[in-house]
Scaffold this active site. Structure first.
Site, short mmCIF file in Angstrom:
data_model
loop_
_atom_site.label_atom_id
_atom_site.label_comp_id
_atom_site.label_asym_id
_atom_site.label_seq_id
_atom_site.Cartn_x
_atom_site.Cartn_y
_atom_site.Cartn_z
CG ASN A 151 42.57 32.13 36.02
OD1 ASN A 151 43.15 32.79 35.17
ND2 ASN A 151 41.29 32.21 36.23
CB SER A 199 46.98 35.98 45.51
OG SER A 199 45.92 35.84 46.42
CB THR A 237 46.85 49.28 60.36
OG1 THR A 237 46.67 50.62 60.80
CG2 THR A 237 47.68 48.51 61.37
CB CYS A 325 36.63 34.87 39.66
SG CYS A 325 38.07 34.47 40.60
N1 PLP Z 1 44.85 36.56 38.97
C1 PLP Z 1 44.70 35.25 38.75
C2 PLP Z 1 45.41 34.61 37.60
C3 PLP Z 1 43.90 34.48 39.61
O1 PLP Z 1 43.76 33.17 39.38
C4 PLP Z 1 43.25 35.12 40.69
C5 PLP Z 1 42.34 34.35 41.58
O2 PLP Z 1 41.79 33.35 41.19
C6 PLP Z 1 43.46 36.49 40.88
C7 PLP Z 1 44.26 37.18 40.00
C8 PLP Z 1 42.83 37.22 42.02
O3 PLP Z 1 43.45 36.91 43.22
P1 PLP Z 1 42.72 37.22 44.63
O4 PLP Z 1 41.65 36.19 44.78
O5 PLP Z 1 43.78 37.12 45.65
O6 PLP Z 1 42.17 38.60 44.50
#
Ligand code: PLP
Length: 377
Positions: A151, A199, A237, A325
């Site tokens: 990411n 996602s 649900t 994150c």
């Molecule tokens: N895994 C990766 C490689 C991501 O880039 C992300 C979000 O940035 C996630 C997992 C988590 O996804 P979500 O935001 O849908 O929980």
């Protein structure tokens, strides 16, 4: 001020076509998919049609797709689910040092419960070493979880080589494909992938909807207790509107894949070449060859990333210093540290992730803004 959005790895705008398909499921088509009467059946049909679209995008069978609340939930479900289902057989898991916190922290939680986790090193481009993977397999290894694409730096891992090793040793192979789905073609059958997380909000569907593919025959314990939804694997649900949106986004992603790759690669390559042409004192992080089409990540020397982001924001530009994150934490990114960057270079890194809404004019505006900001500082 016009917003120029270059943070498509953090999240994407919901496409008009996706929103349009979702809207009726908030109002006139509000039945619970578990209800037997007609509006319940309409919702059930919509959920199953969406499941088929998600499955088609990655060449899975619809019965192998489970809807979840997000990518993090998909990662948690499958990693913990496989660990718990196999704990009598073994307690060793292999992953990499550059995974998203959704995988890293899940693995750390399992370590606290007596599981053993090997975190593989990566090279300066962010790639794991296949021999190193093989050498770390033990008799009690029960899971290999390596991300499809990173990411932060966009590095695409050697998925088919990993799956060959996993198959050779009969170990399930999970990949976090949250960043890859919709950006590169994925064929779970051909690529030998046993489980995959995705996602919605990374591929032009809304936030709060995810999916998990698990190959038929792979055992995993359910994560959520309650009703019998999702073939008794994910109680609650169903988020019908979100599921419909994810299905539509997957359908569109599959149809526009070659255009998407060509367009984003063009913007990205233009940006990368202009950073060089305009003599910025910057180094490209990650691999040029094995890279997501829309990702560019540069370490600018003697620049403070957070400060740079604030100044870009003043000009209407949205970008990222690391992953969304991890912002708010003062520590340099674990990914940039793993590929060998000094703390200083890691802190001066800027992630630009292009999307289908970006134009060349946006990229010129970004480059001109960077010139202004960096000359002034
Ligand atoms: N895994 C990766 C490689 C991501 O880039 C992300 C979000 O940035 C996630 C997992 C988590 O996804 P979500 O935001 O849908 O929980």
């Amino acid at each position: 001020m016009k917003i120029r959005y270059f943070d498509n790895a953090a999240t994407t705008r919901v496409k008009e076509e996706v929103l349009k398909e979702m809207l009726p499921f908030f109002s006139e088509k509000y039945g619970n998919p578990s209800s037997m009467y007609s509006i319940g059946r309409i919702s059930r049909r919509a959920v199953e049609e969406a499941r088929a679209k998600v499955a088609k995008m990655i060449n899975a069978n619809p019965s192998e797709i489970y809807f979840t609340g997000c990518g993090s939930e998909s990662d948690n479900t499958i990693i913990k689910g496989i660990a718990y289902a196999n704990k009598a057989r073994g307690r060793h898991i292999i992953t990499s040092k550059i995974e998203h916190p959704a995988v890293l922290h899940t693995c750390q939680a399992l370590e606290n419960q007596g599981f053993e986790v090997t975190y593989l090193d990566v090279n300066s481009e962010g790639l794991i070493d296949i021999d190193n993977l093989r050498n770390n397999i033990k008799n009690d290894t029960i899971l290999i979880s390596i991300m499809f694409a990173n990411n932060e730096i966009g590095t695409i891992e050697p998925i088919e080589d990993i799956s060959k090793i996993a198959r050779m040793y009969n170990i399930p192979f999970h990949t976090d494909a949250v960043q890859a789905c919709g950006n590169v073609p994925i064929d779970v059958k051909r690529m030998g992938i046993d489980a995959l997380s995705l996602s919605g909000h990374k591929l032009y569907a809304p936030k709060g909807i995810g999916a998990l593919y698990v190959k038929k025959g792979i055992e995993f314990e359910k994560f959520m207790d309650g009703g019998h939804q999702e073939r008794n694997k994910r109680a609650g649900t169903e988020n019908v509107a979100g599921i419909v949106g994810l299905g539509k986004a997957c359908e569109l992603a599959e149809q526009s894949m070659s255009f998407h790759i060509r367009y984003l690669t063009e913007l990205r390559n233009y940006f990368i070449s202009e950073i060089k042409n305009r003599n910025f004192d910057a180094k490209l992080n990650g691999s040029l060859k094995n890279r997501l089409p829309g990702n560019a990540n540069f370490a600018f020397r003697e620049v403070e990333g957070e400060n740079l982001l604030l100044k870009l924001d003043q000009r209407g530009i949205c970008a990222s210093a690391g992953s969304a994150c991890t912002t708010g934490s003062a520590a340099p990114s674990h990914v940039l540290k793993a590929i060998g960057l000094s703390d200083e270079l890691a802190r001066g890194s800027l992630r630009i992730t292009f999307g289908e809404d970006n134009t060349k004019e946006d990229v010129d505006y970004l480059l001109n803004s960077l010139e202004e900001i960096l000359q002034k500082s």
